[in-house]
Design a protein around this motif. Structure first.
Motif, mmCIF file in Angstrom:
data_model
loop_
_atom_site.group_PDB
_atom_site.id
_atom_site.type_symbol
_atom_site.label_atom_id
_atom_site.label_comp_id
_atom_site.label_asym_id
_atom_site.label_seq_id
_atom_site.Cartn_x
_atom_site.Cartn_y
_atom_site.Cartn_z
ATOM 1 N N GLU A 1 -20.316 -70.502 -51.425
ATOM 2 C CA GLU A 1 -20.887 -69.197 -51.062
ATOM 3 C C GLU A 1 -21.412 -69.194 -49.640
ATOM 4 O OE1 GLU A 1 -23.932 -67.674 -53.630
ATOM 5 O OE2 GLU A 1 -22.785 -68.204 -55.417
ATOM 6 N N GLY A 2 -21.656 -70.382 -49.105
ATOM 7 C CA GLY A 2 -22.186 -70.460 -47.754
ATOM 8 C C GLY A 2 -23.701 -70.516 -47.706
ATOM 9 N N LEU A 3 -24.330 -70.623 -48.873
ATOM 10 C CA LEU A 3 -25.798 -70.643 -48.914
ATOM 11 C C LEU A 3 -26.346 -71.995 -48.480
ATOM 12 C CD1 LEU A 3 -28.060 -68.634 -49.708
ATOM 13 C CD2 LEU A 3 -28.226 -69.870 -51.872
ATOM 14 N N VAL A 4 -25.616 -73.066 -48.784
ATOM 15 C CA VAL A 4 -26.062 -74.396 -48.370
ATOM 16 C C VAL A 4 -24.909 -75.137 -47.690
ATOM 17 C CG1 VAL A 4 -27.684 -74.543 -50.300
ATOM 18 C CG2 VAL A 4 -25.411 -75.538 -50.523
ATOM 19 N N GLU A 5 -25.277 -76.149 -46.922
ATOM 20 C CA GLU A 5 -24.284 -77.047 -46.318
ATOM 21 C C GLU A 5 -24.510 -78.426 -46.917
ATOM 22 O OE1 GLU A 5 -25.046 -76.927 -42.166
ATOM 23 O OE2 GLU A 5 -24.184 -74.926 -41.907
ATOM 24 N N ARG A 6 -23.420 -79.138 -47.161
ATOM 25 C CA ARG A 6 -23.560 -80.464 -47.741
ATOM 26 C C ARG A 6 -22.966 -81.477 -46.768
ATOM 27 N NH1 ARG A 6 -22.029 -81.016 -53.703
ATOM 28 N NH2 ARG A 6 -24.058 -82.038 -53.665
ATOM 29 N N ARG A 7 -23.715 -82.542 -46.522
ATOM 30 C CA ARG A 7 -23.228 -83.585 -45.614
ATOM 31 C C ARG A 7 -23.262 -84.917 -46.343
ATOM 32 N NH1 ARG A 7 -25.873 -80.216 -41.865
ATOM 33 N NH2 ARG A 7 -27.861 -81.339 -41.866
ATOM 34 N N ARG A 8 -22.094 -85.508 -46.459
ATOM 35 C CA ARG A 8 -21.975 -86.775 -47.166
ATOM 36 C C ARG A 8 -22.872 -87.825 -46.529
ATOM 37 N NH1 ARG A 8 -16.323 -89.981 -48.045
ATOM 38 N NH2 ARG A 8 -15.837 -88.035 -49.094
ATOM 39 N N GLY A 9 -23.561 -88.533 -47.344
ATOM 40 C CA GLY A 9 -24.426 -89.593 -46.851
ATOM 41 C C GLY A 9 -25.770 -89.099 -46.358
ATOM 42 N N SER A 10 -25.884 -87.768 -46.235
ATOM 43 C CA SER A 10 -27.095 -87.220 -45.638
ATOM 44 C C SER A 10 -27.866 -86.331 -46.613
ATOM 45 C CB SER A 10 -26.706 -86.451 -44.382
ATOM 46 O OG SER A 10 -27.809 -85.806 -43.826
ATOM 47 N N GLY A 11 -27.194 -85.355 -47.183
ATOM 48 C CA GLY A 11 -27.890 -84.492 -48.131
ATOM 49 C C GLY A 11 -27.364 -83.074 -48.151
ATOM 50 N N THR A 12 -28.067 -82.209 -48.857
ATOM 51 C CA THR A 12 -27.716 -80.801 -48.959
ATOM 52 C C THR A 12 -28.807 -79.979 -48.285
ATOM 53 O OG1 THR A 12 -26.556 -81.173 -51.046
ATOM 54 C CG2 THR A 12 -27.205 -78.912 -50.555
ATOM 55 N N PHE A 13 -28.406 -79.064 -47.411
ATOM 56 C CA PHE A 13 -29.370 -78.333 -46.591
ATOM 57 C C PHE A 13 -29.115 -76.839 -46.653
ATOM 58 C CE2 PHE A 13 -28.441 -82.531 -45.011
ATOM 59 C CZ PHE A 13 -29.689 -83.083 -44.810
ATOM 60 N N VAL A 14 -30.184 -76.094 -46.536
ATOM 61 C CA VAL A 14 -30.051 -74.629 -46.517
ATOM 62 C C VAL A 14 -29.287 -74.232 -45.255
ATOM 63 C CG1 VAL A 14 -31.282 -72.435 -46.480
ATOM 64 C CG2 VAL A 14 -32.210 -74.373 -47.774
ATOM 65 N N ALA A 15 -28.252 -73.405 -45.433
ATOM 66 C CA ALA A 15 -27.417 -72.992 -44.303
ATOM 67 C C ALA A 15 -28.119 -71.906 -43.504
ATOM 68 C CB ALA A 15 -26.073 -72.486 -44.816
ATOM 69 N N PRO A 16 -27.859 -71.858 -42.204
ATOM 70 C CA PRO A 16 -28.414 -70.760 -41.404
ATOM 71 C C PRO A 16 -27.847 -69.435 -41.899
ATOM 72 C CG PRO A 16 -26.778 -71.996 -40.144
ATOM 73 C CD PRO A 16 -27.016 -72.743 -41.411
ATOM 74 N N PRO A 17 -28.641 -68.371 -41.807
ATOM 75 C CA PRO A 17 -28.149 -67.076 -42.300
ATOM 76 C C PRO A 17 -26.911 -66.665 -41.513
ATOM 77 C CG PRO A 17 -30.129 -66.802 -40.977
ATOM 78 C CD PRO A 17 -29.951 -68.277 -41.194
#
Lengths: 242, 242
Positions: B63-79
């Motif tokens: 949906e684009g609400l979060v970004e996921r980075r392997r090895g790092s974590g899941t983060f809220v995506a910029p609007p």
DNA sequence: AAGTGGTCTAGACCACGGC
DNA sequence: CCGTGGTCTAGACCACTTC
């Protein structure tokens, strides 16, 4: 346990399954509306678990390539019409199978005003490649387009014959620049005497004015285009969503 | 094993997890760039398996609400800025916090020509609701809009005061009609004497002409709008992708 | 080294559709 | 009824990032 027994390549199983389905669709073996193998069939065929087969289909569904109906099955989706697609003049005319060419009115290096330089995110004194073309389709002038690019990177463009070739194509082939999207400002204006003569319309005739800033796949502003389109020969079609 | 130990509602676990994350973002507890709970944390918190927590995050990513980075974590995506969005005149003006109203020039039932009827996929003799409004923002006339709808379904519209209210809103509230998208044809024209007087511009001044067929979420053509926009006060902005 | 997301298994039960 | 997709478990190993 390793991912597969006879490993070697690096492609995940679910992507191999997707590729196999895509191939069958591309080859015409599966047409829109046809049933794709079910999750359980795919799991057996590719010797994977149900979750993996499921993952493959779920992604294809998200892409819009297949539709899934609970209790019924997975089916090839009808081809989607693409809206608001950035196409070159050459491509648009090819779709209508119209003979097309351009008359290059100018092609050189200029020192331009601050506005265009700013739209391309270049330093204030940067010089620009300036190409002005009269676009002709079906032996009638359609549009007058002025293109601006950074001279530092695209000076070679002034030596390319752009009367028959798509600028998009040249940028990709000779400059390794792939275009991704364009921000456009659209309004209406009237033809000044010079433009009216070139487009073969009366002075004061209405024109559709489109100012595009076109960005590369790297997110860089590559190209600024000011286009004036004969309103009696050109209608812009877009679809907007709520 | 049952889906949950303390069941009762019908919402799948992965959707409950998504809802919980969405709430924290909406409440401002999580801002763009902030880390969302990891798959393993979510699995423990909501007492589900890793795959279920994973499913929840994967959908939010799509949906684009979060970004996921392997090895790092899941983060809220910029609007994300929404492009090519179908907005009502009222909504557009509200975004610029400009005072806005409309002058209703006509509101009644008409027997119209075959063209408009066809655009709404109605039988040839169907009668139409016709509403003509002068759109005024910042005390200046902006545009002249003619709206057409099926009289069989929307006759009640002629009794609604549309000088201060959004037509989109009325359709949703009083007619249970949610709009989904619009196909638009855009070109340039010049002001005829009547239009020029209404818009307070010289005769022959350029106008942006936008003809919209607006469809409901059920895919039905609900509304046809012919809009004439002062080109000195209005620029259409769109983004197109390659 | 510890934590993260990415892939995967071998099962399970449910809700739904078509026959 | 049987086959379909939808949800879910309780683990596993891998590749990657961060410290």
């Amino acid at each position: 346990m390793s991912t597969t027994t006879e490993n070697g390549n690096a492609l995940p199983a679910y992507q191999r399954i997707q590729a196999a389905i895509r191939e069958r669709i591309d080859a015409g073996e599966l047409k829109p509306g046809d049933a794709v193998d079910s999750e359980r069939e795919l799991a057996k065929l590719h010797r994977v678990s149900l979750m993996t087969a499921r993952h493959a289909l779920a992604e294809l569904q998200h892409e819009g390539l297949v539709e899934r109906r609970r209790g019924s099955g997975t089916f090839v989706a009808p081809p989607k019409i693409e809206f608001n697609k950035l196409t070159s003049f050459t491509e648009q005319m090819a779709l209508r199978s119209l003979p097309v060419h351009s008359k290059v009115l100018h092609a050189g290096i200029v020192e331009s005003g601050p506005e265009i330089v700013a739209r391309l995110s270049l330093p204030p004194m940067a010089s620009l490649v300036f190409i002005e073309r009269l676009r002709i389709g079906a032996n009638e002038p359609f549009a007058l387009e002025s293109c601006y690019l950074s001279a530092a990177e695209y000076a070679g463009l002034t030596r390319v014959a752009l009367n028959m070739t798509s600028l998009f194509e040249v940028l990709q082939r000779d400059f390794n620049t792939d275009l991704a999207y364009a921000d456009e400002e659209i309004d209406a204006t009237v033809a000044d005497p010079k433009t009216a003569d070139l487009l073969d319309i009366p002075r004061g005739a209405p024109l559709l004015r489109i100012r595009q800033t076109i960005f590369s796949t790297q997110g860089k502003a590559v190209l600024y285009v000011l286009g004036l389109y004969r309103s009696d020969r050109h209608t812009l079609r877009i679809r907007r969503f709520r």
